[in-house]
Design an enzyme around this catalytic site. Sequence first.
Site, PDB file in Angstrom:
ATOM      1  CG  ASP A 105      42.836  -0.355  63.986  1.00 28.35           C
ATOM      2  OD1 ASP A 105      42.636  -1.886  62.923  1.00 28.35           O
ATOM      3  OD2 ASP A 105      42.412   0.292  62.856  1.00 28.35           O
ATOM      4  CG  HIS A 162      49.676  -1.323  68.790  1.00 24.62           C
ATOM      5  ND1 HIS A 162      48.291  -1.151  69.607  1.00 24.62           N
ATOM      6  CD2 HIS A 162      48.926   0.530  68.178  1.00 24.62           C
ATOM      7  CE1 HIS A 162      47.508  -0.882  69.127  1.00 24.62           C
ATOM      8  NE2 HIS A 162      47.412   0.030  68.587  1.00 24.62           N
ATOM      9  CD  GLU A 183      38.840   0.277  62.662  1.00 24.59           C
ATOM     10  OE1 GLU A 183      39.679   0.771  63.138  1.00 24.59           O
ATOM     11  OE2 GLU A 183      39.141  -1.117  62.673  1.00 24.59           O
ATOM     12  CD  GLU A 226      41.021   8.755  63.701  1.00 27.70           C
ATOM     13  OE1 GLU A 226      40.670   8.780  63.229  1.00 27.70           O
ATOM     14  OE2 GLU A 226      41.824   9.865  64.658  1.00 27.70           O
ATOM     15  CG  ASP A 228      44.777   3.244  66.383  1.00 26.09           C
ATOM     16  OD1 ASP A 228      43.287   3.345  66.351  1.00 26.09           O
ATOM     17  OD2 ASP A 228      44.865   3.494  65.140  1.00 26.09           O
ATOM     18  CE1 TYR A 261      45.650  -0.930  62.781  1.00 29.62           C
ATOM     19  CE2 TYR A 261      47.114   0.435  65.346  1.00 29.62           C
ATOM     20  CZ  TYR A 261      45.986  -0.129  63.736  1.00 29.62           C
ATOM     21  OH  TYR A 261      44.679   1.163  63.705  1.00 29.62           O
ATOM     22  NE  ARG A 275      47.114   4.604  59.908  1.00 27.76           N
ATOM     23  CZ  ARG A 275      45.966   3.375  59.495  1.00 27.76           C
ATOM     24  NH1 ARG A 275      46.126   2.360  60.376  1.00 27.76           N
ATOM     25  NH2 ARG A 275      46.156   4.025  58.028  1.00 27.76           N
TER      26      ARG A 275
END
Length: 940
Positions: A105, A384, A18, A109, A107, A337, A339
Amino acid sequence: MSPTRETAPGGRRLVIVESPAKAKTIKGYLGPGYVVEASVGHIRDLPNGAAEVPAEYKGQPWARLGVNVDSDFQPIYVVNADKKAQVKKLKDLLKESDELFLATDEDREGEAIAWHLQEILKPKVPVHRMVFHEITKDAIQEAVRNPRELNQRLVDAQETRRILDRLYGYEVSPVLWKKVMPRLSAGRVQSVATRLVVERERERIAFRSAEYWDLLGTFGTGRAGDASDPSTLTARLIAVDGRRVAQGRDFDASTGQLKSGANVLQLDESAARALAAALADTQFSVRSVESKPYRRSPYAPFRTTTLQQEASRKLGLGAKACMQVAQKLYENGFITYMRTDSTTLSETAIRAARAQVTQLYGAQFLPDKPRVYTGKVKNAQEAHEAIRPSGDRFRTPAETGLTGDQFRLYELIWMRTVASQMKDAVGQSVTVKVGGGSADGRDAEFSASGKIITFHGFLKAYVEGADDPNAELDDRERRLPQVAEGDPLTATGITADGHATKPPARYTEASLVKELEEREIGRPSTYATILGTILDRGYVFKKGTALVPTFLSFAVVNLLEKHFGRLVDYDFTASMEDDLDRIARGEAQAVPWLRRFYFGTDEGDSDAVPSAAAAGNGDGDHLGGLKELVEDLGAIDAREISSFPVGDGIMLRVGRYGPYVEKGERGEEDHRRSDVPEDLPPDEMTVEYAEELFARPSGDFELGNDPETGRPIIARDGRYGPYVTEVLPEDTPKTGKNAIKPRTASLFKSMTLDTVTLADALKLMSLPRVVGTDAEGVEITAQNGRYGPYLKKGTDSRSLENEDQLFTITLDEALAVYAQPKVRGRAAAKPPLKELGTDPVSERPVVVKDGRFGPYVTDGETNATLRRDDEVETITPERGYELLAEKRAKGPVKKKAAAKKAPAKKAAAKKATAKKAAPAKKTAAAKKTTSAAKKATPSE
């Protein structure tokens, strides 16, 4: 050597992440066979307004939504305008690559970004999904060796949420535009978060303070004390003649009276002082000593929300600033990570933490078995780890080389992680009760509590903060004298102590995040964005760390509660999260659920599990879906939902240009109206304050008539500050060649509207003043301009030191000014007004400076002007970082095309044929449409 054996000699692999920072870090771990490039976030999304809707969809009734609600809610995706160049770059790199690794990532998103990349790039080479939760060499190389397939379920879950938020935002926001104020926004979680803040303020407005008294006694043992056995104890009165003395919890917040059924004794000041006097000569004794074991277990490792809360309490970082700093730590390989809903640590992390416990604190602080933490978050999104230092050996903060906020946040994460694998803190908690009889025959009982920590355990490494600044932290000891039941005590002092109940505390960013999570509203990864949105939209402002709702937010919440009750219902919003999670797990289908939410019905729906949307979205009067609800606006009285009674016939109203108070009917003689400061906390709006506002001078101040022209001279407050002007006769031409403009002049900084005189006004309007002429006959004038007083000679301007010089400077003094060489470029930099700390993004020192357009914050690279509600004296580092972050997000200001090119276009247009002229008109219309669309784009 390449991390994978499958790479053919000379083969090339494209890895897409990203962010550029992450790309740079990962590139160093992969070697020459890899090209690492960033997508720079999402590369495509739903259209942001009518202008971005593709031509083939324009004219469709649903086109403005960017979602085809008539065809299974198919989304329309467009490449973001600012990402087209990056997409081209990625396509060019892919043409020269043998494999593609999507390393976004892990997740929702990140999975969605990977899917969009695959859809846009249309790779003809093998595609792999590469995932990792920390950016270390081992983790990256392991991820390359063990890729997985794209998780379509996660993609569908993100897409459903995106469509839902679009429908909510784009359908409800226009209602706010029509009924409250233009350019407002509504959002599924944003509106509920705003309602929480407003409801807390309503509680504060309804709050009525109660006064109560008790006694504070200091009692001596008669022994010489030391650190382990104090000679005195301080105890508070708890009962008189066996009846408990009233405390704050016994009073009703809205009435200020004792709660019904509360069998307690309320002491007023006179009664408390009388009792204190009656106990002056009393012989006291210890009535009971109760000792209990004290044990406190370590806090779980950080997840997203607990990190945000602690960063706010301990470091003063808001949710957004915290996540910005954490993002940099993650991208540079310092933490895992950031989040995550999980409190789980991997075996590698547990070994690393336990090793540091032994190394730094000793084996006596290490429990026999590793501690395992189970998640408390319902429907945790992804698997996670908790947020922890990266790697199989934790770097101590001193070993990282970090500075500023990155160092402080890393230290916080490191301490919390290490402490989570330490032994419990143990000790004793003690309660001592002291009693005696007063001179008037009453029995008084006092109580004192203490805590002794015999083994600090994890508290040696980390102590959690508290939202209440007066709360006692876990590592605080309170030692009491070593006394036994029956021991005599001597009162060395008994004083009456008065108290008043306090209104409920306003939310802070930390406590609002905690409240949202406890109510299961929203998701941890979105809280920072939600808080940023309600602050940026003007629904909430900060007073210190407290979140204060504006009067505008009261009007918005009022409308939503009365006409969209279910949409801002806390249980309904939490149930929607459950529904969305069911969809993500494959237990429910997205399209039938969206159809019920939007249209209200779904014939033939095979999903028999009840959902939150099935009951409709109304307030009881509406059983249909969102679409029907937003179309039925006739029942919404715009004036009513924006009006709030203050008392004594005074109403506070939220108008299109801000809040104001009003008494009486418009047009009537007793009608009064006054603007209300936008930064006034709503709980401070009282009848008394409203009367003060009415009493303040407003409108035009008539100063008198100009003796030369006879025209009235008035002073008024304008858009750019107070000024004086003359009133021209009604028949004076205001347009055309013969138009006459009235003389005007801004007030000096030393003047105010209620002190300026007619003489001052005439003097101000006499400017510019001719000072004289130089040797060549060029006139020199003294003028007051936008940037202060100055001299002008032809095109040569020189600043004056102060405004008084406009009337006092002589020709000789002016010539002396012009005799000095003109200072080119900027003048000497002024010293900063305030230092705020180190910016978490640029890692540069941030200061507040005074500029041409007022005070601004800067880190030396980016400048951001302070907003209307920001003050130099009270601005926090966090607010300064937010302003800089917003300015960076907007990017550099685009320069307008040079005006000289216009004639060339005009000339070219004359040569064009009639057929070629038609598209030009269409382009102009399109530009007009684009402009209008940008103004009318709702927020989601």
